[in-house]
Design a protein around this motif. Structure first.
Motif, PDB file in Angstrom:
ATOM      1  N   CYS A 178       0.970  -1.089  -0.103  1.00 43.21           N
ATOM      2  CA  CYS A 178      -0.086  -0.059  -0.024  1.00 43.21           C
ATOM      3  C   CYS A 178       0.843   1.439   0.074  1.00 43.21           C
ATOM      4  O   CYS A 178       0.292   2.503  -0.261  1.00 43.21           O
ATOM      5  CB  CYS A 178      -0.893  -0.028   1.117  1.00 43.21           C
ATOM      6  SG  CYS A 178      -2.037  -1.259   1.438  1.00 43.21           S
ATOM      7  N   LEU A 179       2.147   1.497   0.320  1.00 45.57           N
ATOM      8  CA  LEU A 179       2.863   2.160   0.535  1.00 45.57           C
ATOM      9  C   LEU A 179       4.215   2.349  -0.139  1.00 45.57           C
ATOM     10  O   LEU A 179       4.974   1.601  -0.008  1.00 45.57           O
ATOM     11  CB  LEU A 179       3.213   2.463   2.097  1.00 45.57           C
ATOM     12  CG  LEU A 179       1.985   2.738   2.912  1.00 45.57           C
ATOM     13  CD1 LEU A 179       2.645   2.764   4.398  1.00 45.57           C
ATOM     14  CD2 LEU A 179       1.532   4.095   2.401  1.00 45.57           C
ATOM     15  N   GLU A 180       4.187   3.138  -1.425  1.00 44.11           N
ATOM     16  CA  GLU A 180       5.465   3.222  -2.068  1.00 44.11           C
ATOM     17  C   GLU A 180       6.182   3.909  -1.490  1.00 44.11           C
ATOM     18  O   GLU A 180       5.884   5.184  -0.756  1.00 44.11           O
ATOM     19  CB  GLU A 180       5.122   3.939  -3.488  1.00 44.11           C
ATOM     20  CG  GLU A 180       4.406   2.792  -4.525  1.00 44.11           C
ATOM     21  CD  GLU A 180       3.838   3.629  -5.727  1.00 44.11           C
ATOM     22  OE1 GLU A 180       4.714   4.744  -6.070  1.00 44.11           O
ATOM     23  OE2 GLU A 180       2.719   3.193  -6.458  1.00 44.11           O
ATOM     24  N   GLN A 216       3.106   8.773   1.126  1.00 48.25           N
ATOM     25  CA  GLN A 216       4.308   9.102   1.944  1.00 48.25           C
ATOM     26  C   GLN A 216       4.561  10.552   1.795  1.00 48.25           C
ATOM     27  O   GLN A 216       4.918  11.220   3.059  1.00 48.25           O
ATOM     28  CB  GLN A 216       5.510   8.228   1.458  1.00 48.25           C
ATOM     29  CG  GLN A 216       5.289   6.814   1.434  1.00 48.25           C
ATOM     30  CD  GLN A 216       5.745   6.256   2.940  1.00 48.25           C
ATOM     31  OE1 GLN A 216       5.331   6.923   3.916  1.00 48.25           O
ATOM     32  NE2 GLN A 216       6.240   5.013   2.931  1.00 48.25           N
ATOM     33  N   GLN A 217       4.300  11.123   0.848  1.00 39.84           N
ATOM     34  CA  GLN A 217       4.783  12.731   0.755  1.00 39.84           C
ATOM     35  C   GLN A 217       3.731  13.611   1.391  1.00 39.84           C
ATOM     36  O   GLN A 217       4.102  14.533   2.295  1.00 39.84           O
ATOM     37  CB  GLN A 217       4.755  13.193  -0.860  1.00 39.84           C
ATOM     38  CG  GLN A 217       5.841  12.488  -1.509  1.00 39.84           C
ATOM     39  CD  GLN A 217       5.758  12.838  -3.110  1.00 39.84           C
ATOM     40  OE1 GLN A 217       4.803  13.492  -3.472  1.00 39.84           O
ATOM     41  NE2 GLN A 217       6.503  11.862  -3.978  1.00 39.84           N
ATOM     42  N   VAL A 218       2.495  13.199   1.473  1.00 39.62           N
ATOM     43  CA  VAL A 218       1.329  13.758   2.006  1.00 39.62           C
ATOM     44  C   VAL A 218       1.556  13.827   3.550  1.00 39.62           C
ATOM     45  O   VAL A 218       1.490  14.728   4.251  1.00 39.62           O
ATOM     46  CB  VAL A 218       0.020  13.579   1.685  1.00 39.62           C
ATOM     47  CG1 VAL A 218      -0.994  14.139   2.605  1.00 39.62           C
ATOM     48  CG2 VAL A 218      -0.304  13.758   0.207  1.00 39.62           C
ATOM     49  N   ALA A 219       1.797  12.705   3.994  1.00 35.10           N
ATOM     50  CA  ALA A 219       1.885  12.298   5.539  1.00 35.10           C
ATOM     51  C   ALA A 219       3.092  13.116   6.133  1.00 35.10           C
ATOM     52  O   ALA A 219       3.180  13.527   7.045  1.00 35.10           O
ATOM     53  CB  ALA A 219       2.193  10.753   5.821  1.00 35.10           C
ATOM     54  N   ALA A 220       4.333  13.205   5.339  1.00 32.25           N
ATOM     55  CA  ALA A 220       5.331  13.881   5.856  1.00 32.25           C
ATOM     56  C   ALA A 220       5.048  15.411   5.830  1.00 32.25           C
ATOM     57  O   ALA A 220       5.536  16.022   6.463  1.00 32.25           O
ATOM     58  CB  ALA A 220       6.556  13.827   4.476  1.00 32.25           C
ATOM     59  N   ALA A 221       4.397  15.870   4.686  1.00 31.98           N
ATOM     60  CA  ALA A 221       3.837  17.081   5.003  1.00 31.98           C
ATOM     61  C   ALA A 221       3.084  17.534   6.088  1.00 31.98           C
ATOM     62  O   ALA A 221       3.004  18.731   6.633  1.00 31.98           O
ATOM     63  CB  ALA A 221       3.508  17.633   3.576  1.00 31.98           C
ATOM     64  N   LEU A 222       2.300  16.605   6.452  1.00 35.54           N
ATOM     65  CA  LEU A 222       1.158  16.943   7.494  1.00 35.54           C
ATOM     66  C   LEU A 222       1.573  16.408   8.820  1.00 35.54           C
ATOM     67  O   LEU A 222       0.755  16.448   9.795  1.00 35.54           O
ATOM     68  CB  LEU A 222      -0.075  16.210   7.042  1.00 35.54           C
ATOM     69  CG  LEU A 222      -0.877  16.667   5.783  1.00 35.54           C
ATOM     70  CD1 LEU A 222      -2.238  16.037   5.456  1.00 35.54           C
ATOM     71  CD2 LEU A 222      -1.183  18.163   5.752  1.00 35.54           C
ATOM     72  N   GLY A 223       2.769  15.695   8.854  1.00 31.62           N
ATOM     73  CA  GLY A 223       3.358  14.986  10.242  1.00 31.62           C
ATOM     74  C   GLY A 223       2.543  14.058  10.656  1.00 31.62           C
ATOM     75  O   GLY A 223       2.237  13.854  11.899  1.00 31.62           O
ATOM     76  N   ALA A 224       2.065  13.170   9.718  1.00 31.85           N
ATOM     77  CA  ALA A 224       1.176  12.159  10.053  1.00 31.85           C
ATOM     78  C   ALA A 224       1.855  10.536   9.613  1.00 31.85           C
ATOM     79  O   ALA A 224       3.085  10.867   8.709  1.00 31.85           O
ATOM     80  CB  ALA A 224      -0.174  12.137   9.265  1.00 31.85           C
ATOM     81  N   ASP A 225       1.320   9.600  10.001  1.00 28.93           N
ATOM     82  CA  ASP A 225       2.082   8.281   9.842  1.00 28.93           C
ATOM     83  C   ASP A 225       0.996   7.743   8.640  1.00 28.93           C
ATOM     84  O   ASP A 225       0.135   7.550   9.088  1.00 28.93           O
ATOM     85  CB  ASP A 225       2.057   7.397  10.818  1.00 28.93           C
ATOM     86  CG  ASP A 225       2.869   6.152  10.573  1.00 28.93           C
ATOM     87  OD1 ASP A 225       2.927   5.690   9.652  1.00 28.93           O
ATOM     88  OD2 ASP A 225       3.342   5.521  11.569  1.00 28.93           O
ATOM     89  N   PRO A 226       1.608   7.636   7.522  1.00 27.83           N
ATOM     90  CA  PRO A 226       0.828   6.828   6.293  1.00 27.83           C
ATOM     91  C   PRO A 226       0.204   5.915   6.813  1.00 27.83           C
ATOM     92  O   PRO A 226      -0.753   5.139   6.245  1.00 27.83           O
ATOM     93  CB  PRO A 226       1.716   7.023   5.180  1.00 27.83           C
ATOM     94  CG  PRO A 226       2.942   6.812   5.618  1.00 27.83           C
ATOM     95  CD  PRO A 226       2.831   7.719   7.023  1.00 27.83           C
ATOM     96  N   VAL A 260       0.688   4.577  15.672  1.00 31.46           N
ATOM     97  CA  VAL A 260       0.746   5.327  14.385  1.00 31.46           C
ATOM     98  C   VAL A 260      -0.111   6.484  14.466  1.00 31.46           C
ATOM     99  O   VAL A 260      -0.345   7.338  13.457  1.00 31.46           O
ATOM    100  CB  VAL A 260      -0.039   4.458  13.293  1.00 31.46           C
ATOM    101  CG1 VAL A 260       0.881   3.324  12.881  1.00 31.46           C
ATOM    102  CG2 VAL A 260      -1.243   4.106  13.513  1.00 31.46           C
ATOM    103  N   GLY A 261      -0.535   6.838  15.725  1.00 36.09           N
ATOM    104  CA  GLY A 261      -1.385   8.224  16.025  1.00 36.09           C
ATOM    105  C   GLY A 261      -2.652   8.406  15.448  1.00 36.09           C
ATOM    106  O   GLY A 261      -3.153   9.471  15.329  1.00 36.09           O
ATOM    107  N   ALA A 262      -3.215   7.134  15.135  1.00 35.12           N
ATOM    108  CA  ALA A 262      -4.846   7.257  14.907  1.00 35.12           C
ATOM    109  C   ALA A 262      -5.552   7.456  16.070  1.00 35.12           C
ATOM    110  O   ALA A 262      -5.177   6.955  16.952  1.00 35.12           O
ATOM    111  CB  ALA A 262      -5.164   5.887  14.057  1.00 35.12           C
ATOM    112  N   GLU A 263      -6.956   7.843  15.682  1.00 40.62           N
ATOM    113  CA  GLU A 263      -7.894   8.045  16.783  1.00 40.62           C
ATOM    114  C   GLU A 263      -8.470   6.803  17.321  1.00 40.62           C
ATOM    115  O   GLU A 263      -9.279   6.730  18.068  1.00 40.62           O
ATOM    116  CB  GLU A 263      -8.701   9.299  16.476  1.00 40.62           C
ATOM    117  CG  GLU A 263      -8.315  10.517  16.053  1.00 40.62           C
ATOM    118  CD  GLU A 263      -9.158  11.617  15.564  1.00 40.62           C
ATOM    119  OE1 GLU A 263     -10.354  11.408  15.619  1.00 40.62           O
ATOM    120  OE2 GLU A 263      -8.771  12.923  15.512  1.00 40.62           O
TER     121      GLU A 263
END
Length: 347
Positions: free
Chosen positions: A261-263, A269-279, A336-339
């Motif tokens: 699921c994660l290249e 990956q790029q969006v997660a890095a920009a938003l400070g999230a774990d993809p 992973v920081g999910a709610e």
């Protein structure tokens, strides 16, 4: 004698349900509906008549509420039609069936633009067309006078064509857990929209128009899948239904999920890095991609488009559960920081 309603050009702000009227709107919407291959009697009578070659009918219903499942400032009416259809068509595929027809009910305020409803109808038709399905009937009603929201209820009918229905209760010890379709994209797109952005386009488009792997459901049934469901509320949440119904432990392989699921330098990956999230949080807990998850006997060759992501184990003295590489789902969700494990209605 009733007076004829005034003619209002399409696109005019006054071209609303209140002005055009129930049957005028229905006529416009049905012009977008397309034709269901299985329909003997389509819209226009008290009910439709749909052929059921298998003599068993797969039936499912989903309700979409404006502000909860879609926003008109985020999605076009065509997007919303695609999304409403996909949620139901994926459920039919998850049983091993092929969708044949949709029934659609809409409750909307009287000032709803007629052109907007036509757009929703066009989206519904476009999502159904590759399957040979179409809208064969439904209802249009006025929402409560104090409501500004649109509610769309879709019921899908489908046929198994002689296959056994694949239930959530069939997983057995030793089965391979496999995935068809993508995970995390709709959740990623939602995170982008919530931040006020409209790109990356691919992520936002995934939220607006899911891309369920419809053909993978019947293919899995033909290959001997023992349990299956679609991922609408989140992988961990939906796989837990299989675990509970089957009385088993499902252990998802974190490395396999990441690879599937994660290249390494992909959009998520790029969006997660920009938003400070774990993809991985989007992959594990994000809903509305409508991927399919199934369990197969260990020596069965997985059909094309299916990827192994875990295994099924007997519960022994434990309770049915979902693990990720042996770790409890609740711990993984926290890491992973999910709610939570996925979407919870009324939560």
């Amino acid at each position: 004698m009733t007076r004829p309603r005034p003619l209002v050009p399409r696109g005019d702000p006054a071209d609303t349900v209140r002005v055009v009227g129930e049957f005028g709107v229905i006529a416009r919407v049905l012009a977008q509906a397309g034709k269901a291959r299985s329909a003997e009697v389509g819209p226009g009578d008290d009910a439709a008549v749909v052929r059921a070659p298998d003599k068993r009918i797969v039936a499912t219903t989903d309700v979409l509420v404006e502000g909860r499942h879609f926003r008109r400032d985020w999605s076009s009416p065509e997007d919303i039609g695609h999304k409403a259809a996909a949620a139901n068509l994926a459920d039919v595929a998850a049983m091993g069936g092929v969708a044949s027809a949709l029934l659609v009910g809409v409750a909307c305020p009287p000032d709803t633009q007629t052109a907007w409803l036509e757009g929703v109808a066009a989206g519904l038709a476009a999502e159904c067309a590759p399957l040979g399905a179409a809208v064969v009937g439904g209802d249009l009603v006025a929402a409560a006078s104090d409501s500004a929201s649109v509610v769309i209820s879709v019921t899908a009918l489908g046929d198994l064509y002689g296959r056994p229905a694949v239930l959530r209760s069939g997983a057995r010890h030793g089965d391979v857990v496999a995935l068809a379709g993508r995970l995390g994209w709709a959740a990623c797109g939602l995170a982008v929209l919530r931040r006020g952005f409209s790109s990356p386009v691919a992520a936002v488009a995934a939220h607006r128009r899911p891309a369920p792997p419809y053909a993978a459901g019947p293919a899995a049934a033909d290959a001997g899948a023992r349990a299956m469901c679609d991922v609408s509320d989140g992988l961990l949440a939906d796989v837990s239904h299989i675990a509970e119904k089957s009385g088993v432990i499902i252990d998802l392989d974190r490395a396999a999920l990441t690879e599937a699921c994660l290249e390494p330098t992909g959009t998520l990956q790029q969006v997660a890095a920009a938003l400070g999230a774990d993809p991985l949080s989007w992959v594990l807990t994000g809903g509305e991609d409508h991927a399919l998850v199934a369990t197969f006997p260990p020596r069965v060759a997985l059909p094309e488009g299916w990827t192994a992501i875990g295994t099924v184990r007997a519960v022994g003295k434990k309770k049915p559960a979902v693990l990720v590489s042996g770790e409890a789902a609740a711990s993984v969700v926290k890491s992973v920081g999910a709610e939570g494990a996925g979407h919870v209605h009324f939560g």
